[in-house]
Scaffold this active site. Structure first.
Site, PDB file in Angstrom:
ATOM      1  CD  GLU A   1      -2.756   1.067   2.537  1.00 33.41           C
ATOM      2  OE1 GLU A   1      -3.649   1.917   2.645  1.00 33.41           O
ATOM      3  OE2 GLU A   1      -2.481   0.243   3.426  1.00 33.41           O
ATOM      4  CG  HIS A  40      -3.819   5.994   0.561  1.00 37.13           C
ATOM      5  ND1 HIS A  40      -3.912   6.715   1.732  1.00 37.13           N
ATOM      6  CD2 HIS A  40      -3.897   4.692   0.919  1.00 37.13           C
ATOM      7  CE1 HIS A  40      -4.030   5.891   2.759  1.00 37.13           C
ATOM      8  NE2 HIS A  40      -4.034   4.649   2.293  1.00 37.13           N
ATOM      9  CG  HIS A  55      -8.743   2.152   3.000  1.00 38.67           C
ATOM     10  ND1 HIS A  55      -8.567   3.282   2.223  1.00 38.67           N
ATOM     11  CD2 HIS A  55      -7.521   1.893   3.553  1.00 38.67           C
ATOM     12  CE1 HIS A  55      -7.322   3.691   2.313  1.00 38.67           C
ATOM     13  NE2 HIS A  55      -6.666   2.863   3.108  1.00 38.67           N
ATOM     14  N   GLY A  72     -17.446   0.912  12.063  1.00 36.97           N
ATOM     15  CA  GLY A  72     -18.327   1.986  12.496  1.00 36.97           C
ATOM     16  C   GLY A  72     -17.617   3.309  12.706  1.00 36.97           C
ATOM     17  CB  ILE A  73     -14.361   4.334  13.707  1.00 36.49           C
ATOM     18  CG1 ILE A  73     -14.951   3.948  15.075  1.00 36.49           C
ATOM     19  CG2 ILE A  73     -13.488   5.578  13.829  1.00 36.49           C
ATOM     20  CD1 ILE A  73     -13.913   3.530  16.092  1.00 36.49           C
ATOM     21  CG  HIS A  74     -11.386   3.276   9.490  1.00 33.21           C
ATOM     22  ND1 HIS A  74     -11.176   2.634  10.685  1.00 33.21           N
ATOM     23  CD2 HIS A  74     -10.182   3.754   9.093  1.00 33.21           C
ATOM     24  CE1 HIS A  74      -9.893   2.716  11.003  1.00 33.21           C
ATOM     25  NE2 HIS A  74      -9.275   3.386  10.058  1.00 33.21           N
ATOM     26  CG  ASP A 110      -6.281  -0.516   7.101  1.00 32.99           C
ATOM     27  OD1 ASP A 110      -5.147  -0.951   6.807  1.00 32.99           O
ATOM     28  OD2 ASP A 110      -6.593   0.680   7.011  1.00 32.99           O
TER      29      ASP A 110
END
Length: 386
Positions: free
Chosen positions: A143, A211, A232, A270-272, A294
């Site tokens: 990555e 990214h 992601h 639930g955050i990212h 991740d």
């Protein structure tokens, strides 16, 4: 003695009183295993006149294909992006510890790093079959460092790179080789990126877009060149906009090559990603969802200061979230879809006859009760032990 003859003489194990994930549904059927593979019981009975040598009662649990994590940066204090003389022992530790999470195969992931890190680390992470020692290594996920400065996230800016004129050779020089590599995440708006995508795809390496500040047109061109994955989704890319949805728009694009499926990774904590955004993506393109952790080296260690490549990160509270989709869909997103992404769906991510007997035993709350690789019990919860 030939392999087929050895397998034919191996004991037949029949897993009973279970629900098997097969064909997108949970079926009340038994699972038959021999020689590390899923067995067709009808052929066993009618062609070989054999029955099971051993029966194992699963207590009504769910049997799903073993989970495949294509983006995991480390865990349990191990950072895959930290160079050492014995990288293999760290990979082995993570491989062993993630068995308790139902993971049977994974892609160790390196974030943007100095050249000397790639040159030292990559040769020490070979592809390796799973077993009692730990989950199988399918190849490394690189990555970076060929990503956007604006959307670098936690990647160190000092080590980001753009492609030189001889782009593919530049990439080879950066990584020091691609022998153990399975996935490369890059930003498609970088100059010469499409040349690199074509070269990587020709080698059987999965190209992922991430990214990035790419618009939809640039992302579509990257897919036309061979890219098949989005790293992601929603994170570290331009936000969705109705005039130009950016990389997110690939989920419903009508400009993809015929028969090409785009997959997208999602961090369902639930955050990212807000659960509503995850549901939007899943409803738009359910067959492309690939659940990833991740995970960072802090996995399993709790709060405090930990490393991620060349940087320090502060962990303050860890959360897990199960998306608002069916159990069957969620399980396929953690097993079948990543296998399809990597072209392994004939042997991994499925409980179809002839596939590898890599599977996880789950209770109704989806807690892992046991993990099997090649039909062998490699991890079991304390309360599930006889």
């Amino acid at each position: 003695m030939r392999g087929g003859q050895v397998a034919a003489r191996a004991p037949v194990i029949q897993f009973t009183n279970c629900r098997i994930l097969r064909g997108g549904a949970l079926l009340r059927e038994d699972l038959w295993v021999r020689g590390g593979r899923i067995l067709d019981p009808e052929k066993l009975f009618f062609e070989e006149r054999r029955v099971a040598d051993e029966q194992r009662d699963c207590g009504g649990c769910i049997l799903a294909p073993g989970f495949i994590d294509v983006q995991i940066n480390g865990g349990f204090g191990v950072d895959f992006s930290q160079a050492s003389e014995d990288v293999g022992s760290g990979v082995a530790l993570v491989a062993r510890r993630i068995l308790s999470h139902g993971v049977t195969s994974f892609c160790p992931t390196l974030v943007t790093s100095p050249l000397e890190v790639y040159h030292k680390v990559l040769p020490q992470i070979p592809v390796k079959s799973g077993g009692p020692h730990g989950a199988g290594v399918l190849g490394v996920h690189l990555e970076g460092p060929f990503i956007s400065r604006e959307k670098r996230g936690a990647h160190p800016e000092a080590h980001l790179r753009s492609f030189e004129a001889d782009a593919f050779q530049d990439m080879l020089a950066t990584y020091g080789g691609l022998d153990n590599v399975r996935i490369v995440t890059l930003a498609p708006e970088l100059g010469h990126s499409h040349e690199v995508i074509r070269e990587l795809t020709a080698l059987g390496i999965c190209v992922s877009l991430g990214h990035s500040v790419a618009d939809l047109g640039t992302a579509e061109e990257a897919v036309q060149s061979g890219a098949t994955f989005i790293t992601h989704l929603f994170n570290a890319m331009l936000p969705f906009h109705h005039r130009d949805p950016g990389i997110v728009g690939l989920l419903t694009s009508d400009r993809l090559p015929a028969g090409r499926r785009i997959f997208y990774g999602m961090i369902a904590d639930g955050i990212h990603t807000n659960p509503a955004a995850l549901r939007i993506a899943h409803r738009a393109h359910p067959k492309g969802l690939v659940l990833v952790t991740d995970a960072v080296p802090a996995l399993g260690l709790g709060n405090g200061r930990h490393t991620l490549g060349q940087q320090e990160v502060e962990v303050d509270g860890l959360t897990a979230y199960v998306a608002g989709c069916s159990v069957e869909s969620a399980l396929e997103a953690a097993s079948l879809h990543p296998a399809q992404l990597l072209g392994l769906e004939k042997c991994k991510g499925t409980l179809d006859f002839g596939a590898d007997a890599d599977f996880v035993v789950l209770d109704d709350s989806l807690h892992v009760r046991a993990t099997y690789i090649s039909g062998e019990l490699v991890w079991q919860a304390e309360e599930a032990r006889p």
